[in-house]
Design a protein around this motif. Structure first.
Motif, PDB file in Angstrom:
ATOM      1  N   GLU A   1      38.372  44.383  26.389  1.00 53.37           N
ATOM      2  CA  GLU A   1      38.937  45.578  25.776  1.00 53.37           C
ATOM      3  C   GLU A   1      39.913  46.239  26.730  1.00 53.37           C
ATOM      4  OE1 GLU A   1      35.818  48.164  24.457  1.00 53.37           O
ATOM      5  OE2 GLU A   1      34.716  46.523  23.518  1.00 53.37           O
ATOM      6  N   ASP A   2      40.860  46.949  26.165  1.00 50.99           N
ATOM      7  CA  ASP A   2      41.852  47.666  26.953  1.00 50.99           C
ATOM      8  C   ASP A   2      41.153  48.536  27.993  1.00 50.99           C
ATOM      9  OD1 ASP A   2      44.433  48.562  27.684  1.00 50.99           O
ATOM     10  OD2 ASP A   2      44.223  50.316  26.404  1.00 50.99           O
ATOM     11  N   GLY A   3      41.588  48.420  29.241  1.00 49.45           N
ATOM     12  CA  GLY A   3      41.034  49.239  30.308  1.00 49.45           C
ATOM     13  C   GLY A   3      39.856  48.623  31.048  1.00 49.45           C
ATOM     14  N   ASP A   4      39.363  47.462  30.586  1.00 53.13           N
ATOM     15  CA  ASP A   4      38.272  46.804  31.307  1.00 53.13           C
ATOM     16  C   ASP A   4      38.699  46.521  32.744  1.00 53.13           C
ATOM     17  OD1 ASP A   4      36.410  46.760  29.276  1.00 53.13           O
ATOM     18  OD2 ASP A   4      36.740  44.666  28.739  1.00 53.13           O
ATOM     19  N   ARG A   5      37.725  46.575  33.645  1.00 55.75           N
ATOM     20  CA  ARG A   5      37.952  46.243  35.059  1.00 55.75           C
ATOM     21  C   ARG A   5      37.136  45.004  35.380  1.00 55.75           C
ATOM     22  NH1 ARG A   5      39.965  50.241  38.397  1.00 55.75           N
ATOM     23  NH2 ARG A   5      40.527  52.143  37.300  1.00 55.75           N
ATOM     24  N   LEU A   6      37.832  43.954  35.806  1.00 60.39           N
ATOM     25  CA  LEU A   6      37.176  42.700  36.115  1.00 60.39           C
ATOM     26  C   LEU A   6      37.303  42.371  37.594  1.00 60.39           C
ATOM     27  CD1 LEU A   6      38.595  40.548  33.186  1.00 60.39           C
ATOM     28  CD2 LEU A   6      36.401  41.684  33.269  1.00 60.39           C
TER      29      LEU A   6
END
Length: 68
Positions: free
Chosen positions: A54-59
């Motif tokens: 999703e938009d804004g996820d941090r991986l």
């Protein structure tokens, strides 16, 4: 506005409905050997193909290194 995720501190554009596996493939990281943490939680390797980003996820993506 284009959706994006943060991968190891770098912005990456995100295709609609893109999965962890698809992103890793596109980035040339090979899902088979990559370890992924999404928003602070580990993602099970067996679920990479079903977990949609999703938009804004941090991986955080890491590749284990063998050594001795």
């Amino acid at each position: 506005m284009t959706a994006s995720v943060l991968v190891n501190g770098r912005d990456q554009s995100l295709a609609d409905g893109e999965t962890v596996a698809a992103l890793l493939e596109r980035l040339g990281l090979g899902a088979r050997y990559a370890l992924v943490e999404r928003n602070g939680e580990p993602v099970e390797r067996g679920r990479y193909g079903e977990v949609r980003l999703e938009d804004g996820d941090r991986l955080v993506v890491a590749r284990p290194v063998a050594g001795g």
